[in-house]
Write a protein that holds these residues in place. Structure first.
Motif, mmCIF file in Angstrom:
data_model
loop_
_atom_site.group_PDB
_atom_site.id
_atom_site.type_symbol
_atom_site.label_atom_id
_atom_site.label_comp_id
_atom_site.label_asym_id
_atom_site.label_seq_id
_atom_site.Cartn_x
_atom_site.Cartn_y
_atom_site.Cartn_z
ATOM 1 N N LYS A 1 -14.189 0.100 -43.093
ATOM 2 C CA LYS A 1 -13.011 0.655 -42.385
ATOM 3 C C LYS A 1 -12.919 2.173 -42.545
ATOM 4 O O LYS A 1 -13.429 2.744 -43.492
ATOM 5 N N GLY A 2 -12.251 2.792 -41.560
ATOM 6 C CA GLY A 2 -11.775 4.153 -41.779
ATOM 7 C C GLY A 2 -12.627 5.271 -41.233
ATOM 8 O O GLY A 2 -12.459 6.409 -41.646
ATOM 9 N N ALA A 3 -13.549 5.013 -40.337
ATOM 10 C CA ALA A 3 -14.297 6.134 -39.765
ATOM 11 C C ALA A 3 -14.588 5.849 -38.294
ATOM 12 O O ALA A 3 -14.534 4.703 -37.854
ATOM 13 N N LYS A 4 -14.894 6.928 -37.567
ATOM 14 C CA LYS A 4 -15.174 6.763 -36.138
ATOM 15 C C LYS A 4 -16.558 6.173 -35.926
ATOM 16 O O LYS A 4 -16.794 5.395 -35.022
ATOM 17 N N VAL A 5 -17.485 6.595 -36.770
ATOM 18 C CA VAL A 5 -18.860 6.121 -36.609
ATOM 19 C C VAL A 5 -19.198 5.190 -37.765
ATOM 20 O O VAL A 5 -19.005 5.526 -38.929
#
Lengths: 602, 337
Positions: free
Chosen positions: A373-377
């Motif tokens: 979880k928690g990032a764009k990529v």
């Protein structure tokens, strides 16, 4: 114009008629059987495609271009292209012109199937009329064309190397019967027409031949026996055709519309697969193409022999060949007919019953999803990258340098992408893994899924359902980062040869992007066999039974091809190729990400 | 007096030269490195007596008075004569000798070729020979100040078909136990783990070492191969392995990972063999006349072997073989065969 026989019949046409009706009957029965083997929706799709004007036109054009003119073969090998198209197209034209002759001069006989074939025996036509002269000229011209093709075929049988083929198939007994009868048909036709030319007319080939023969034969006694021989040769060829490789002639005409309709192999022996197997002309291009053929022991494990064994129903050999293959897909890429060797083998592997099957449905993906979880990529490295840590490290270093907001999904814990299970024919296990990974990825909320392993990339693009998530291979992604100015590269002095990994090149059709990317960081040279013809590194997960000694020979052979480029080092875009090559290579082997990482700055 | 060329100045070459001197010959040692002693010269202590490796080298060197030693020298070419060999060394020396002893030894497996262990990629992964060098005082930033967890992986590039080396390197099991004990003595608070496939402890006192390691030093032995090695954010090494005795998966964070790189045939072996058409075995090592009674003899008259050029060997085996080779050469040269 006059007909020589009021009855329009002679007993010598009987062998031809027997062969003709046998082949037609066999093919019709075969079509009916295959249609019934197709699943309901496949059948519907196929029948619909036949009446859709665009597909119907495409079908006609494809059949004309591939079955008659052999356009694909011309592009690959001019001599072989000429040989095949001269026989196929020449023969086709002889049949068409025969029908035109019958329709022009004796339309009442068109319902007799043998009339166009034996026209010169039954009808005495004068070449002094314009129509006769043109038609006879064309008939002789196409006969000459076919004879030239046959002459090349005979030379090829004796010395295949002249045609650029190192190895060809060993024909089976019936193949030989078919082959020799095919060779016999056209010289016999030339003789028969020559003997009749002073009665029925002829052109630049048949009239001089007739004159020569008359100088020492002096009578017409040879005429009828030669027509008999011609008819018998046709009969033999057509009688054995269904049981030889020449079955590809009718089968390919079925394969092209089916492929254009979008059918896929669903069963190793039935329906579409059956048509593919029958369409194999047994040319043996796949023997030289197969990376396993560096070892003589594996020569008979390439697709042409799989097709042969599938026709014969030799279960033991079918299993052996199917399990051994690396699934590199080169045979399919080079196949003139488009037989899908790897898909046939996977379908065969799916038929196996295992005593024990893993169950992955109980795996809890919650911790993995939490870590992702928690990032764009979302960077999914896959098992192979984790086993070659230098690749994962370089990818992360590049992402950090470019300031990408990313998280390494399976840095600590991760599941297999499912591709090895899929290629092993264990579809259910693969599906379970796919569902688990889908859950993890969709739960992460990332918009982009970044992959550094082409094995993962192939299954992620083909089998995963990830709405709203962009699946991207790292070569594409890094190219974009460079173009957006987020990643700065400096061109180094070293020259690299790029090795196309099977799964990325032939598997996903990505050839240009890695070269473009590598070219930004280093010089590039090319190996003699590259892109679609790139040689598998030998480490492929596709094979279930190949041992290391055989694989070593393949790796060394693939390396030899790469060394020929005179590059300083080898670059690839697959962690498995990297691991396999670096064990045996005399020159340094690097992943593209490692090369970029060394040449990039913040 | 007969000259005898000895190719390789490791412990085998040195011991053979010393014995040949005593027997009244003139040994000539050609050593490609700049020092005698080979791999042992880089070692710290030798099992099972924990003797200093340097002490052994000194003993061997003390017996070399009168021998000709060429360092940084290779064999340029070697031709068969009617009765002997004409040799040209890379330093320009030419000599004719009736007997040649090949003692070219082994090379260490390049641990970077097992990518999954991350040698050369991660900060705290070293090999057995790196650790010995560190014991000898060579500075190594990869060895942390005060390691709490240390892991040893056995059979790196040995008994591994995938790495192209199916044979056992013989010494690494014992070396790992020896090094584990030495590390434990240096860092008494550290937890030490050995990951092995089999423990092959065949020699005198080897089993005692193993028992000591477990009983007195509390070193953990896990039967199972390490499948992959990662790195956590603090730069510590994360190992994943299977404990095949317990039937569970093991995940371990270590401050230092030591890879027991195996022995491979020396790269130069094939070149030297081809000069005199000596046979090379399927494992890449030199082929002896037989592997039971005539290990020191080649298939060519006057060409003898000693030490690890014919296969993996321990130090005592190598020394004993060198002595035997000296006697074989003596018998050959004096016509006692």
């Amino acid at each position: 114009m006059r007909e020589r026989f009021a009855s329009g019949f002679d007993p010598f046409v009987l062998p031809f008629l027997i062969g003709f009706f046998f082949v037609i009957g066999y093919c019709i029965l075969g079509i009916v059987r295959i249609m019934f083997q197709l699943s309901r929706e496949d059948r519907r799709m196929f029948l619909l495609s036949l009446i859709t004007p665009t597909t119907a036109l495409k079908n006609i054009w494809d059949i004309f271009a591939n079955c008659l003119l052999h356009v694909k073969l011309w592009k690959r090998n001019k001599v072989l292209g000429f040989m095949h198209s001269s026989i196929a197209f020449g023969w086709f034209m002889l049949i068409v012109l025969g029908h035109i002759e019958v329709m022009l001069y004796c339309p009442g006989r068109i319902h007799l199937f043998y009339y166009p074939i034996f026209f010169n025996y039954f009808v005495a036509e004068n070449e002094s009329t314009i129509g006769g002269a043109v038609l006879f000229f064309l008939m002789d011209f196409f006969l000459l064309l076919v004879l030239a093709g046959i002459a090349l075929a005979i030379i090829k049988r004796v010395r295949s190397r002249i045609f650029g083929m190192r190895r060809t198939t060993r024909p089976s007994m019936l193949d030989r019967v078919g082959l020799y009868s095919l060779w016999a048909i056209f010289p016999l036709r030339l003789l028969a027409e020559s003997f009749t030319a002073h009665i029925s007319g002829g052109s630049f080939l048949t009239i001089p031949a007739n004159w020569v023969f008359r100088q020492f034969l002096g009578n017409d006694l040879h005429m009828l026996p030669t027509w008999w021989a011609y008819s018998l040769a046709l009969c033999v060829f057509m009688l054995v055709l269904p049981f030889t490789r020449y079955m590809h002639i009718p089968a390919e005409m079925m394969l092209i519309p089916m492929r254009n309709a979008g059918l896929k192999i669903r069963h190793a022996r039935k329906g579409f697969a059956r048509v593919e197997v029958l369409s194999c002309p047994g040319c043996g291009v796949c023997i030289d193409a197969c990376p396993m053929s560096v070892k003589k022991a594996n020569l008979k494990d390439c697709t042409v022999y799989l097709n042969r064994q599938l026709r014969r129903g030799n279960e033991k050999r079918i299993e052996e060949i199917s399990d051994k293959c690396l699934l590199c897909g080169k045979c399919e890429a080079l196949c003139q007919v488009g037989v899908e060797g790897p898909a046939l083998r996977i379908a065969q592997r799916e038929r196996r019953k295992y005593g024990f099957s893993q169950d992955y449905s109980g795996i809890d993906v919650a911790p993995m999803a939490a870590a992702a979880k928690g990032a764009k990529v979302l960077y999914f490295s896959g098992c192979m990258t984790r086993l070659t840590p230098s690749v994962g490290k370089a990818v992360c270093s590049l992402l950090q340098k470019a300031g990408v907001d990313y998280v390494w999904a399976d840095r600590d814990e991760g599941l297999c992408c499912g591709r090895p299970m899929l290629t092993a024919g264990r579809t259910e296990q693969a599906r379970q893994l796919i569902r688990k990974n889908e859950e993890m990825i969709l739960g992460s909320g990332a918009g982009t899924l970044l992959l550094s392993c082409p094995i993962c990339y192939k299954i992620f693009t083909e089998e995963y359902n990830l709405p709203g998530v962009r699946v991207v291979n790292y070569v594409t992604f890094f190219n974009e980062l460079v173009e957006q100015g987020m990643l700065k590269l400096e061109k180094g002095d070293l020259f690299y040869v790029y090795h196309d990994p099977c799964e990325l090149g032939r598997g996903c059709g990505i050839y240009e992007e890695p070269r473009k990317l590598l070219g930004r960081a280093a010089g590039i040279t090319e190996a003699p066999k590259n892109r679609a013809e790139s040689i598998c590194c030998g480490g492929s997960l596709g094979s279930l039974t190949l041992d290391f000694q055989h694989r070593e020979a393949m790796t060394l052979n693939a390396l030899k091809n790469l060394y020929e480029s005179k590059a300083d080092a080898i670059a690839t875009a697959c962690p498995l190729c990297l691991a396999t090559f670096s064990r045996y290579s005399e020159r340094p082997v690097r992943d593209i990400a490692e090369v970029l990482d060394a040449q990039s700055h913040v | 007096m007969d000259k005898v060329l000895i190719i390789g100045g490791g412990i085998a070459g040195m011991e053979a030269a010393g014995q040949l001197l005593k027997l009244g010959y003139e040994p000539v040692i050609a050593e490609k490195e700049d020092h005698l002693g080979g791999h042992v010269a880089g070692w710290h202590k030798l099992f099972p007596d924990m003797m200093d490796a340097s002490a052994l080298i000194e003993q061997l060197a003390s017996k070399l008075d009168g021998a000709t030693v060429y360092l940084r020298t290779r064999v340029a070419y070697m031709n068969r004569l009617k009765d002997g060999y004409s040799v040209m060394l890379s330093n320009g020396t030419g000599l004719v000798c009736r007997a040649v002893l090949i003692a070219s030894g082994f090379r260490l497996f390049d641990a970077a070729k097992k990518e999954e262990y991350g040698y050369g990629v991660y900060d705290h992964v070293i090999t057995n020979s790196d650790l010995e060098a560190w014991f000898n005082g060579v500075e190594d930033f990869r060895v942390p100040e005060n390691p709490r967890h240390i892991a040893f992986v056995h059979c790196v590039g040995s008994r591994d078909l995938k790495a192209g080396n199916p044979q056992c390197s013989k010494v690494c099991c014992m070396t790992a136990i020896k090094q584990a004990i030495e590390m434990k003595e240096k860092f008494p608070d550290a937890e030490i783990w050995c990951f092995y496939m089999d423990l092959r402890l065949f020699g005198k006192k080897y089993e005692d070492f193993y028992i000591n390691a477990q009983r007195d030093h509390g070193i953990h032995f896990v039967r199972g191969r390490v499948s992959e090695v990662g790195e956590d954010i603090d730069g510590r090494v994360v190992l994943k392995a299977e404990d095949t005795l317990a039937g569970t998966q093991v995940k371990l964070k270590a401050d230092l990972l030591v890879l027991m790189a195996g022995m491979l045939c020396n790269e130069d072996t094939a070149t030297i063999a081809s000069m005199v058409r000596a046979a090379v075995d399927s494992d890449g090592f030199m082929r002896s006349r037989d592997n039971i009674y005539r290990i020191n003899e080649s298939n060519r008259p006057g060409i003898f072997f000693a030490g690890a050029c014919t296969g993996t060997k321990t130090v005592p085996e190598t020394v004993a073989e060198a002595r035997a080779a000296a006697l074989d050469i003596h018998n050959y040269l004096s016509g006692n065969d």
